[in-house]
Design a protein around this motif. Structure first.
Motif, PDB file in Angstrom:
ATOM      1  N   UNK A   1       0.828  -1.207   0.000  1.00 50.59           N
ATOM      2  CA  UNK A   1       0.000   0.000   0.000  1.00 50.59           C
ATOM      3  C   UNK A   1       0.863   1.257   0.000  1.00 50.59           C
ATOM      4  N   UNK A   2       2.003   1.191   0.698  1.00 50.22           N
ATOM      5  CA  UNK A   2       2.904   2.349   0.723  1.00 50.22           C
ATOM      6  C   UNK A   2       3.445   2.658  -0.667  1.00 50.22           C
ATOM      7  N   UNK A   3       3.437   1.657  -1.552  1.00 53.39           N
ATOM      8  CA  UNK A   3       3.898   1.837  -2.931  1.00 53.39           C
ATOM      9  C   UNK A   3       2.715   1.961  -3.897  1.00 53.39           C
ATOM     10  N   UNK A   4       1.534   2.201  -3.350  1.00 49.60           N
ATOM     11  CA  UNK A   4       0.305   2.350  -4.150  1.00 49.60           C
ATOM     12  C   UNK A   4      -0.022   1.088  -4.942  1.00 49.60           C
ATOM     13  N   UNK A   5       0.271  -0.053  -4.364  1.00 48.47           N
ATOM     14  CA  UNK A   5      -0.084  -1.344  -4.966  1.00 48.47           C
ATOM     15  C   UNK A   5      -1.230  -1.940  -4.164  1.00 48.47           C
ATOM     16  N   UNK A   6      -2.296  -2.292  -4.836  1.00 47.28           N
ATOM     17  CA  UNK A   6      -3.467  -2.835  -4.166  1.00 47.28           C
ATOM     18  C   UNK A   6      -3.360  -4.354  -4.057  1.00 47.28           C
ATOM     19  N   UNK A   7      -3.858  -4.870  -2.933  1.00 48.60           N
ATOM     20  CA  UNK A   7      -3.714  -6.292  -2.614  1.00 48.60           C
ATOM     21  C   UNK A   7      -5.092  -6.931  -2.519  1.00 48.60           C
ATOM     22  N   UNK A   8      -5.198  -8.148  -3.057  1.00 49.50           N
ATOM     23  CA  UNK A   8      -6.453  -8.900  -3.040  1.00 49.50           C
ATOM     24  C   UNK A   8      -6.163 -10.339  -2.583  1.00 49.50           C
ATOM     25  N   UNK A   9      -7.142 -10.950  -1.929  1.00 51.42           N
ATOM     26  CA  UNK A   9      -7.035 -12.342  -1.501  1.00 51.42           C
ATOM     27  C   UNK A   9      -8.161 -13.153  -2.123  1.00 51.42           C
ATOM     28  N   UNK A  10      -7.821 -14.357  -2.556  1.00 45.10           N
ATOM     29  CA  UNK A  10      -8.782 -15.222  -3.234  1.00 45.10           C
ATOM     30  C   UNK A  10      -8.860 -16.563  -2.495  1.00 45.10           C
ATOM     31  N   UNK A  11     -10.088 -17.063  -2.333  1.00 44.13           N
ATOM     32  CA  UNK A  11     -10.346 -18.403  -1.764  1.00 44.13           C
ATOM     33  C   UNK A  11      -9.823 -18.548  -0.342  1.00 44.13           C
ATOM     34  N   UNK A  12     -10.010 -17.503   0.469  1.00 48.50           N
ATOM     35  CA  UNK A  12      -9.580 -17.560   1.863  1.00 48.50           C
ATOM     36  C   UNK A  12     -10.466 -18.529   2.641  1.00 48.50           C
ATOM     37  N   UNK A  13      -9.855 -19.417   3.400  1.00 43.12           N
ATOM     38  CA  UNK A  13     -10.611 -20.399   4.179  1.00 43.12           C
ATOM     39  C   UNK A  13     -11.177 -19.749   5.439  1.00 43.12           C
TER      40      UNK A  13
ATOM     41  N   UNK B   1     -13.874  -6.471   2.800  1.00 42.51           N
ATOM     42  CA  UNK B   1     -14.475  -7.539   2.003  1.00 42.51           C
ATOM     43  C   UNK B   1     -14.420  -7.255   0.508  1.00 42.51           C
ATOM     44  N   UNK B   2     -14.252  -5.979   0.135  1.00 43.13           N
ATOM     45  CA  UNK B   2     -14.181  -5.630  -1.282  1.00 43.13           C
ATOM     46  C   UNK B   2     -12.970  -6.252  -1.965  1.00 43.13           C
ATOM     47  N   UNK B   3     -11.947  -6.597  -1.188  1.00 39.66           N
ATOM     48  CA  UNK B   3     -10.717  -7.139  -1.763  1.00 39.66           C
ATOM     49  C   UNK B   3     -10.548  -8.637  -1.493  1.00 39.66           C
ATOM     50  N   UNK B   4     -11.639  -9.303  -1.130  1.00 34.40           N
ATOM     51  CA  UNK B   4     -11.628 -10.754  -0.919  1.00 34.40           C
ATOM     52  C   UNK B   4     -12.642 -11.392  -1.870  1.00 34.40           C
ATOM     53  N   UNK B   5     -12.180 -12.375  -2.659  1.00 35.40           N
ATOM     54  CA  UNK B   5     -13.015 -12.962  -3.703  1.00 35.40           C
ATOM     55  C   UNK B   5     -12.988 -14.488  -3.628  1.00 35.40           C
ATOM     56  N   UNK B   6     -13.978 -15.088  -4.278  1.00 31.40           N
ATOM     57  CA  UNK B   6     -14.079 -16.552  -4.293  1.00 31.40           C
ATOM     58  C   UNK B   6     -13.265 -17.163  -5.419  1.00 31.40           C
ATOM     59  N   UNK B   7     -13.030 -16.386  -6.492  1.00 36.37           N
ATOM     60  CA  UNK B   7     -12.273 -16.896  -7.636  1.00 36.37           C
ATOM     61  C   UNK B   7     -11.284 -15.839  -8.115  1.00 36.37           C
TER      62      UNK B   7
ATOM     63  N   UNK C   1     -12.841  -7.416 -11.185  1.00 32.45           N
ATOM     64  CA  UNK C   1     -12.906  -6.229 -10.330  1.00 32.45           C
ATOM     65  C   UNK C   1     -11.778  -5.261 -10.689  1.00 32.45           C
ATOM     66  N   UNK C   2     -10.563  -5.811 -10.874  1.00 32.65           N
ATOM     67  CA  UNK C   2      -9.417  -4.963 -11.216  1.00 32.65           C
ATOM     68  C   UNK C   2      -9.631  -4.282 -12.561  1.00 32.65           C
ATOM     69  N   UNK C   3     -10.148  -5.019 -13.550  1.00 37.20           N
ATOM     70  CA  UNK C   3     -10.365  -4.455 -14.883  1.00 37.20           C
ATOM     71  C   UNK C   3     -11.438  -3.371 -14.841  1.00 37.20           C
ATOM     72  N   UNK C   4     -12.508  -3.601 -14.075  1.00 37.92           N
ATOM     73  CA  UNK C   4     -13.553  -2.574 -13.964  1.00 37.92           C
ATOM     74  C   UNK C   4     -13.015  -1.328 -13.274  1.00 37.92           C
ATOM     75  N   UNK C   5     -12.225  -1.546 -12.205  1.00 34.81           N
ATOM     76  CA  UNK C   5     -11.664  -0.418 -11.469  1.00 34.81           C
ATOM     77  C   UNK C   5     -10.690   0.368 -12.352  1.00 34.81           C
ATOM     78  N   UNK C   6      -9.863  -0.354 -13.126  1.00 36.64           N
ATOM     79  CA  UNK C   6      -8.909   0.300 -14.022  1.00 36.64           C
ATOM     80  C   UNK C   6      -9.645   1.089 -15.096  1.00 36.64           C
ATOM     81  N   UNK C   7     -10.696   0.468 -15.649  1.00 33.23           N
ATOM     82  CA  UNK C   7     -11.489   1.152 -16.671  1.00 33.23           C
ATOM     83  C   UNK C   7     -12.153   2.396 -16.109  1.00 33.23           C
ATOM     84  N   UNK C   8     -12.660   2.326 -14.885  1.00 36.43           N
ATOM     85  CA  UNK C   8     -13.313   3.471 -14.248  1.00 36.43           C
ATOM     86  C   UNK C   8     -12.322   4.611 -14.034  1.00 36.43           C
TER      87      UNK C   8
END
Length: 677
Positions: free
Chosen positions: A618-630, A649-655, A662-669
């Protein structure tokens, strides 16, 4: 009061319940190593977890006597198999016990005399006492316990070094040192079993062990060659002894080859040829069962003893065993360390002997447990061998462990239970009381020949392992093998042992602290299909600006120390095989996706490091996401504030595909917003 205390002590062990158990059932009928075993008898025991192999089943609420009896049958296996012993198998066990006795008696004399440099009787003690104790506490039905060439070599080397250090050649001093080593071996082996370190056999590298065992075989052959050529007295005058290096001994043999004793050389090498030829005939004519049980070592000993006595070769310079009194067993006693002897050094040697002896024994144990479909516990094997050597030390025995050659004969002869080992020990006892005087004319070169044949058997697997490593280009394993081999030959057996064990543990530590993470790429022509780039080179594609990292294992304090560095190298190069001195190969990353489907758990240290990684991104303006968290990990994410810091929860996904959408929509926006501005 006593009953309450005993119940309290046994309470932690009451964790599993038997299912329809009757007194004739035996847990040893289940094999841990065969996939069909646990289904072969469905009314025996519920399968315990691997970590709980030391906790036998007890019905909850069982009375004190039932609990004690169940524990006793588990920890002292003789109470499990002996009450239900069938006399139908006695003939098989008796023949196996007698057959192995014909082998172990001359072997014990050889190992004690030529390798441990003690009186022959102590080799027989090592075959009798540990053999009796193991038949009571051991879980293997085919394992033959007694003195071994490798272990005896280590004991003899330690005795020689200590005697050289204190300047004593007194046989009583050597015996005291050997007995102390045996006691230390027993105590340390018992301790390993008590704290449940039976997994040690899986820790030691096969390549390192092969290099060490091969080197020890060469050391034994070179050392025994001095006796084979009749150069023993000349070597003593030249100052060549047990403290001398293998290179010095080899140089001495070449320098004095013209001084060899002809009769000794003929007797020793003819005995070796006899043993090798007989062994070859056994392998060739496997369809003749009676031939497999002929004890060629005993035949060799009897033949040369008779020939020496008849022709009095001892008067012509042939070294013989000499007078040995059949004094029976000594009273048990605790030895005291001779003045000047380093007890710390003896304990270090004992640790090495314990580990090497156990690893060799448990490999044999598992082999026959798999073959005959019954279970063995490495931890209980450690306890059994520890108790065996403790009692052996009290009765002046040298360390005893399992033997591959004797166990193979024990199995072929039809051993059904541990009673075969008990019978072998009884025949050894008869030899202790009555047979020793008959070995008066036994030539020492014949004993050296027996040891050389045993050493050659240690060498038998080396060509196959070397060929296999060369074939698959396992250069690191080959290098480790050669390193251990050279250290053992050029420095000492102890140095080779230490290097083999230390490097094995270092390799385990290195592997366990190296987190298994993989960078993922998108398969061409698809939107939501991702595969490891290393498995699909040139096919799976890097996604510009996005790093997809798959965590392949649970994270804990030991394997997260290098996680930051590995993530940085993947971010820059996309491949861990690229040297860090090279230029960056990937464009700057703006999004990182962690696929944690294969991360079953994490501890507090791992959660803290993950939090630091997220904050650094985050300090380098890089966004982090987690997928399939148990779910079990999600709770720790919440408590550690990792979930909120990662973006909620916005950065946690099932797949992974959902995260990419989400990243592509955010980048496009963001792009549209910049255009409007």
């Amino acid at each position: 009061m006593f009953h309450d205390i005993l119940r309290l002590l046994l309470l932690p062990l009451e964790r599993y319940s038997p299912v329809n158990v009757d007194s004739s059932d035996s847990e040893d009928d289940l094999s841990e190593s065969t996939p069909f075993a646990k289904h072969s008898r469905v009314h025996l025991y519920q399968q315990p977890e691997e970590d709980d192999e030391l906790f036998p089943a007890v019905t909850p609420g069982a009375d004190l006597w039932t609990t004690f009896r169940t524990r006793l049958r588990y920890y002292v296996p003789v109470f499990r198999w002996l009450p239900h012993y069938s006399m139908d198998g006695f003939g098989h066990d008796f023949i196996a016990g007698l057959t192995v006795a014909c082998l172990i008696i001359p072997q014990s004399l050889s190992y004690a005399t030529a390798l441990a440099h003690l009186d022959p009787i102590h080799g027989l003690y090592s075959a009798f006492i540990p053999g009796i104790i193991y038949s009571i506490f051991g879980t293997s039905r085919q394992l033959s316990v007694g003195p071994e060439a490798l272990v005896s070599m280590l004991v003899g080397s330690a005795i020689a070094q200590q005697q050289h250090a204190i300047g004593s050649t007194d046989p009583k001093t050597g015996l005291a040192i050997g007995v102390i080593i045996t006691l230390f071996v027993g105590l340390f082996t018992f301790f390993l079993g008590f704290v449940r370190l039976g997994f040690l056999d899986s820790v030691l590298s096969r390549a390192l062990l092969r290099g060490f065992i091969t080197a020890v075989a060469v050391v034994i052959i070179i050392e025994q060659s001095i006796t084979l050529f009749g150069l023993k007295e000349l070597a003593e005058h030249a100052g060549i002894g047990e403290q001398s290096s293998t290179v010095d001994k080899l140089a001495f043999i070449f320098a004095n080859f013209g001084e060899i004793h002809l009769l000794t050389t003929v007797v020793s090498f003819s005995s070796i040829i006899f043993l090798l030829t007989f062994g070859s005939i056994k392998k060739r004519f496997t369809k003749l069962p009676f031939l497999q049980f002929v004890p060629e070592i005993l035949l060799c000993v009897i033949m040369y003893t008779v020939l020496t006595g008849v022709f009095r070769w001892d008067k012509d310079g042939l070294a013989i065993l000499g007078a040995m009194e059949s004094g029976g067993l000594q009273m048990p006693s605790f030895p005291s360390a001779p003045e000047g002897v380093s007890v710390r050094s003896l304990f270090g040697t004992s640790v090495l002997i314990s580990i090497i002896g156990f690893v060799e024994s448990i490999v044999i144990t598992k082999q026959y447990a798999t073959k005959h479909n019954y279970s063995v516990s490495p931890n209980r094997e450690l306890v059994a061998m520890g108790v065996s050597n403790i009692f052996g030390g009290l009765f002046q025995a040298i360390p005893a462990f399992g033997s591959l050659s004797r166990s193979k004969i024990n199995d072929k002869a039809g051993a059904r239970t541990q009673l075969a080992g008990f019978i072998t020990a009884l025949f050894v006892l008869l030899a202790i009381f009555f047979l020793l005087p008959y070995f008066f004319y036994l030539p020492k070169p014949v004993l050296a020949g027996i040891i050389c044949v045993a050493a050659l058997s240690l060498l038998s697997e080396a060509p196959h392992d070397l060929k296999f490593m060369w074939q698959i280009h396992a250069w690191s394993d080959l290098g480790l093998l050669l390193l251990t081999f050279v250290a053992t030959i050029c420095v000492s057996v102890e140095a080779g042992t230490l290097i083999a064990i230390a490097l094995s543990f270092l390799l385990v530590i290195k592997t366990s602290t190296y987190p298994r993470i993989t960078i993922m790429g998108r398969m061409p022509g698809t939107k939501g299909k991702f595969r490891p780039i290393k498995d699909y080179p040139g096919i799976a594609e890097h996604i510009d600006g996005v790093l997809i990292v798959k965590v392949e294992e649970g994270l804990y304090f030991a394997n997260t120390g290098q996680l930051k560095d590995r993530l940085h190298r993947l971010e820059v190069f996309g491949d861990m095989s690229v040297h860090p001195s090279e230029e960056a190969r990937l464009n700057p990353v703006s999004h990182v996706i962690f696929d944690v489907e294969n991360m079953p758990s994490l501890d507090a240290s791992a959660a803290q490091i993950l939090l630091e990684i997220v904050l650094a991104y985050h300090a380098r303006d890089i966004k982090v996401y987690f997928v399939k968290l148990r779910e079990n990990s999600r709770e720790l994410f919440i408590k550690s504030d990792l979930l909120e810091r990662a973006g909620g929860d916005r950065h946690f996904f099932r797949r992974t595909a959902d995260a990419m959408d989400y990243i592509e929509r955010e980048t496009l926006s963001l792009t549209e917003s910049e255009v409007q501005v």
